[in-house]
Write a protein that holds these residues in place. Structure first.
Motif, short mmCIF file in Angstrom:
data_model
loop_
_atom_site.label_atom_id
_atom_site.label_comp_id
_atom_site.label_asym_id
_atom_site.label_seq_id
_atom_site.Cartn_x
_atom_site.Cartn_y
_atom_site.Cartn_z
N LEU A 1 38.82 40.91 46.45
CA LEU A 1 38.58 41.73 45.27
C LEU A 1 39.91 41.98 44.56
O LEU A 1 40.86 42.49 45.17
CB LEU A 1 37.97 43.08 45.65
CG LEU A 1 36.46 43.16 45.93
CD1 LEU A 1 36.01 42.18 46.99
CD2 LEU A 1 36.09 44.58 46.32
N VAL B 1 42.52 51.12 45.91
CA VAL B 1 42.87 49.85 46.56
C VAL B 1 43.31 50.10 48.00
O VAL B 1 42.89 49.40 48.93
CB VAL B 1 43.99 49.13 45.77
CG1 VAL B 1 44.48 47.89 46.54
CG2 VAL B 1 43.50 48.73 44.38
N LEU C 1 40.28 50.79 50.19
CA LEU C 1 39.50 49.58 50.45
C LEU C 1 40.20 48.70 51.50
O LEU C 1 39.55 48.16 52.40
CB LEU C 1 39.28 48.79 49.15
CG LEU C 1 38.36 49.45 48.12
CD1 LEU C 1 38.41 48.70 46.80
CD2 LEU C 1 36.91 49.50 48.64
N ALA D 1 41.44 43.67 49.18
CA ALA D 1 41.53 44.16 47.81
C ALA D 1 42.99 44.21 47.38
O ALA D 1 43.88 44.56 48.17
CB ALA D 1 40.92 45.55 47.70
N TYR E 1 41.27 35.19 43.78
CA TYR E 1 40.25 36.20 44.09
C TYR E 1 38.85 35.61 43.93
O TYR E 1 38.67 34.52 43.36
CB TYR E 1 40.41 37.42 43.18
CG TYR E 1 40.36 37.11 41.68
CD1 TYR E 1 39.16 36.86 41.03
CD2 TYR E 1 41.54 37.10 40.93
CE1 TYR E 1 39.13 36.57 39.67
CE2 TYR E 1 41.51 36.82 39.57
CZ TYR E 1 40.30 36.56 38.95
OH TYR E 1 40.26 36.28 37.60
N VAL F 1 33.37 48.76 36.71
CA VAL F 1 33.23 49.97 37.51
C VAL F 1 32.51 51.06 36.72
O VAL F 1 31.67 51.78 37.25
CB VAL F 1 34.61 50.46 37.99
CG1 VAL F 1 34.50 51.81 38.71
CG2 VAL F 1 35.23 49.42 38.93
N ILE G 1 35.51 54.03 42.38
CA ILE G 1 36.04 52.67 42.57
C ILE G 1 35.82 52.21 44.01
O ILE G 1 35.41 51.06 44.26
CB ILE G 1 37.54 52.63 42.21
CG1 ILE G 1 37.73 52.95 40.73
CG2 ILE G 1 38.13 51.26 42.54
CD1 ILE G 1 39.18 53.18 40.35
N LEU H 1 41.48 44.19 41.54
CA LEU H 1 41.17 45.33 40.69
C LEU H 1 42.07 45.31 39.46
O LEU H 1 43.30 45.25 39.57
CB LEU H 1 41.34 46.64 41.45
CG LEU H 1 40.15 47.04 42.35
CD1 LEU H 1 40.05 46.14 43.56
CD2 LEU H 1 40.25 48.48 42.75
N GLY I 1 33.60 49.05 45.16
CA GLY I 1 34.26 48.01 45.93
C GLY I 1 33.56 47.72 47.24
O GLY I 1 33.42 46.56 47.65
N ARG I 2 33.11 48.76 47.92
CA ARG I 2 32.40 48.56 49.20
C ARG I 2 31.09 47.82 48.99
O ARG I 2 30.73 46.93 49.77
CB ARG I 2 32.15 49.91 49.86
CG ARG I 2 33.40 50.55 50.45
CD ARG I 2 33.13 51.99 50.88
NE ARG I 2 34.29 52.58 51.55
CZ ARG I 2 34.43 53.88 51.78
NH1 ARG I 2 33.47 54.73 51.39
NH2 ARG I 2 35.51 54.35 52.38
N ALA J 1 31.88 44.10 48.14
CA ALA J 1 32.30 43.35 49.32
C ALA J 1 31.13 43.08 50.26
O ALA J 1 30.97 41.96 50.77
CB ALA J 1 33.40 44.12 50.05
N LEU K 1 37.16 43.56 39.83
CA LEU K 1 36.60 44.87 39.50
C LEU K 1 37.33 45.36 38.26
O LEU K 1 38.52 45.68 38.31
CB LEU K 1 36.78 45.86 40.66
CG LEU K 1 35.63 45.93 41.67
CD1 LEU K 1 35.42 44.60 42.36
CD2 LEU K 1 35.88 47.03 42.67
#
Length: 360
Positions: free
Chosen positions: A219, A246, A249, A256, A274, A179, A197, A221, A201-202, A205, A278
């Motif tokens: 995902l 999280v 997301l 996530a 997973y 990250v 974050i 984390l 994450g977006r 994904a 991340l």
């Protein structure tokens, strides 16, 4: 469709490879990858470099690959019999193991030209050989690294298109995303925000769906502190920064989980739960993936409007000029870039599955 198999009457667009640090192993591993092009099923590519440097380095390392200077348009035909080299305006010195800031203009020109060739439709995608960041900094380079520089070039050549570069290390059994990337460890807690974050994450994904064919990416984390903070007793970042990310997301419909204690996140059984981790800082992401599959892991830049991959190792100054460097990671990077380009042709923008960890 294999990008080395063009449509009738149309030559395949080659991949552009930027030479990286001249004092390192870039030219050597590109030449050795070219030698293995048929056995490895590599798509056509060309090397952006000073041809005199390439001739000198390959002679020094006693690599007997035929080299031919050409243009991006001539590279695919040339690739059958010779390593295509597209010349740069700047020159490079052949000083194995001894980086010189005087070479920085050529290193930067190679990267800039490769992105421009892709944007102009003259190359299919970009593979980058490793750079020596300290040498570039000494010459006035003002980007933290390759990834950030590519983001700036994307904004220049693709105006109006979103460009938020995210580094992913993609291996056959583990893939990770840092990250925060090229910053001191002491600066990580201050740079780590819930918003950052969530943004990363977006992007991860989205690109795992459209570029790697994973319909519902999972995902995981990692926590920042030991035991993921243990409810705030070992640091507040996990509870106050990562956990809210999280939750956001998940609210977006992304699968996530976390924050997970990093010390139990990377063993074989955990990896089945997973598709990507991340991680909160550079080494938390890169140490496990390089330990598990150093020669097969590929650096992929997500969030860009073009394909970019790179080997996951550095310039290897200590062995430059000796022809002992293995080209395996570069070959994996070329193969993945080729699959991504082929999928884009088939799906009109999607990219093929690559070496991203999946559950069995």
């Amino acid at each position: 469709m294999d990008p080395s198999s063009p449509a009738p009457g149309r030559p395949a667009l080659p991949l552009a490879i930027s030479v990286g640090e001249p004092a390192g192993i870039g030219a050597e591993i590109v030449a050795r990858a070219f030698e293995r092009r048929n056995d490895a099923g590599l798509p056509p590519f060309y090397l952006l470099a000073d041809p005199d440097f390439v001739f000198s380095r390959l002679a020094r390392a006693r690599i007997g690959v035929r080299v031919e200077t050409t243009t991006p348009e001539g590279a695919t035909a040339c690739f059958r019999t010779a390593l295509p080299v597209v010349p740069l305006a700047a020159r490079m010195g052949d000083r194995p193991g001894r980086p010189d800031p005087a070479d920085a203009p050529a290193v930067v020109e190679a990267i800039e030209t490769a992105v421009r060739h892709v944007a102009e439709g003259r190359a299919a995608g970009l593979v980058t050989a490793p750079i020596q960041k300290a040498t570039l900094y000494a010459a006035g380079f003002d980007h933290p690294g390759h990834t950030e520089f590519l983001g700036a070039l994307a904004a220049r050549h693709y105006p109006g298109e979103p460009a938020e570069p995210v580094m992913m290390l993609a291996g056959p059994d583990l893939s990770t995303v840092p990250v925060t990337v090229h910053i001191p460890l002491s600066a990580v807690p201050g740079a780590l925000t819930t918003e950052r974050i969530v943004t990363v994450g977006r992007i991860v994904a989205r690109d795992l769906q459209r570029r790697f064919g994973i319909d519902a990416p999972r995902l995981a984390l990692a926590g920042l502190n030991p035991h993921a903070g243990e409810d705030g007793t070992m640091g507040l970042e996990d509870r106050d920064v990562i956990a809210p990310a999280v939750a956001r997301l998940v609210a977006d419909g992304i699968r996530a989980t976390g924050p997970h204690p990093a010390d139990t996140l990377f063993h074989a059984r955990a990896r089945k739960a997973y598709d990507v981790v991340l991680a909160m800082y550079h080494d938390q992401a890169l140490i496990p993936v390089k330990t598990i599959a150093f020669d097969e892991t590929v650096n992929v830049t997500l969030g860009l409007p073009f394909v970019r991959t790179s080997p996951d190792h550095g310039t290897a100054l200590d062995i430059a000029g000796k022809d002992v460097a293995l080209p395996d990671s570069l070959i994996a990077a070329i193969q993945l870039a080729g699959r991504m380009v082929a999928r884009a042709k088939e799906a009109g923008g999607g990219v093929a599955p690559g070496p991203v960890a999946r559950s069995s």
